[in-house]
Motif scaffolding. Structure first.
Motif, PDB file in Angstrom:
ATOM      1  N   PRO A  40       9.021   0.259  -4.167  1.00 43.05           N
ATOM      2  CA  PRO A  40       8.740  -1.056  -3.586  1.00 43.05           C
ATOM      3  C   PRO A  40       9.496  -1.315  -2.278  1.00 43.05           C
ATOM      4  N   LYS A  52      -2.666  -3.726   1.168  1.00 42.06           N
ATOM      5  CA  LYS A  52      -3.042  -4.474  -0.034  1.00 42.06           C
ATOM      6  C   LYS A  52      -2.922  -3.596  -1.275  1.00 42.06           C
ATOM      7  N   ALA A  53      -1.696  -3.517  -1.782  1.00 41.32           N
ATOM      8  CA  ALA A  53      -1.419  -2.709  -2.963  1.00 41.32           C
ATOM      9  C   ALA A  53      -0.292  -3.366  -3.741  1.00 41.32           C
ATOM     10  N   THR A  54      -0.265  -3.086  -5.037  1.00 40.62           N
ATOM     11  CA  THR A  54       0.850  -3.475  -5.880  1.00 40.62           C
ATOM     12  C   THR A  54       1.726  -2.244  -6.048  1.00 40.62           C
ATOM     13  N   VAL A  55       3.011  -2.378  -5.733  1.00 41.34           N
ATOM     14  CA  VAL A  55       3.919  -1.235  -5.802  1.00 41.34           C
ATOM     15  C   VAL A  55       5.027  -1.554  -6.810  1.00 41.34           C
ATOM     16  N   THR A  56       5.112  -0.729  -7.850  1.00 39.22           N
ATOM     17  CA  THR A  56       6.156  -0.883  -8.863  1.00 39.22           C
ATOM     18  C   THR A  56       7.110   0.304  -8.768  1.00 39.22           C
ATOM     19  N   GLY A 103       6.452  -0.763  -0.099  1.00 35.46           N
ATOM     20  CA  GLY A 103       5.743  -1.976  -0.500  1.00 35.46           C
ATOM     21  C   GLY A 103       5.235  -2.836   0.645  1.00 35.46           C
ATOM     22  N   LYS A 104       6.063  -3.049   1.644  1.00 36.41           N
ATOM     23  CA  LYS A 104       5.667  -3.934   2.751  1.00 36.41           C
ATOM     24  C   LYS A 104       4.787  -3.241   3.783  1.00 36.41           C
ATOM     25  N   SER A 137      -4.908   3.994  -9.275  1.00 42.33           N
ATOM     26  CA  SER A 137      -3.449   4.009  -9.408  1.00 42.33           C
ATOM     27  C   SER A 137      -2.936   5.379  -8.992  1.00 42.33           C
ATOM     28  N   ILE A 188       1.613   2.933  -7.482  1.00 41.99           N
ATOM     29  CA  ILE A 188       1.015   2.238  -6.345  1.00 41.99           C
ATOM     30  C   ILE A 188      -0.447   2.022  -6.716  1.00 41.99           C
ATOM     31  N   LYS A 189      -0.830   0.762  -6.852  1.00 38.61           N
ATOM     32  CA  LYS A 189      -2.171   0.416  -7.342  1.00 38.61           C
ATOM     33  C   LYS A 189      -2.903  -0.370  -6.263  1.00 38.61           C
ATOM     34  N   PHE A 190      -4.148   0.034  -5.991  1.00 39.75           N
ATOM     35  CA  PHE A 190      -4.928  -0.614  -4.948  1.00 39.75           C
ATOM     36  C   PHE A 190      -6.409  -0.559  -5.306  1.00 39.75           C
TER      37      PHE A 190
END
Length: 141
Positions: free
Chosen positions: A99, A108-112, A103-104, A86, A116-118
């Protein structure tokens, strides 16, 4: 033990693939923020109980609470988690900024709003992550 030694030991304790990614991230952040304040939070509360993953922090900002009190905290942070890494970008008031901006494009990550988590650096666009870190490191008034 000094903060740089605590950081070094924390990174060394990670499994090899995560260790290599954490080391690369740590070095890249230091290249971009060479004179920043370093932090190491061991994840323990005042009673010594583990309550979060340990964090490496970079830079500084004044966190403001709803009751008006303030606390100094890191601006950028990295932490190993159960599935990967993270990256925390603190102090951004607009929770849609990360995000929407990254984000786009990051892979391949989750962005809040602040994280930023990958799973691994190979899964994301490192240049986009670096842009997000530089953006997050800018002072905000």
């Amino acid at each position: 033990m000094s903060i740089p030694h605590e950081i070094e030991n924390y990174i060394k304790l990670q499994p090899e693939s995560k260790r290599n990614d954490m080391l690369e991230l740590h070095e890249r952040i230091l290249q971009n923020l060479p004179s920043c304040k370093l932090w190491f939070l061991d994840g323990k509360n005042e009673q010594g109980k583990l309550v979060s993953n340990p964090n490496i922090g970079y830079g500084s900002y004044l966190m403001k609470y709803a009751d008006g009190t303030t606390k100094e905290f890191y601006r950028i942070g990295i932490s190993a988690n159960t599935t990967g890494i993270s990256v925390y970008i603190m102090g951004i008031d607009d929770k849609n900024h990360l995000p929407q901006m990254y984000g786009k494009r990051i892979g391949k990550a989750t962005v809040t709003g602040y994280c930023i988590k990958f799973k691994a650096l190979k899964d994301i666009n490192r240049d986009v992550l670096e842009q997000a870190i530089k953006d997050g490191a800018k002072p905000r008034f």
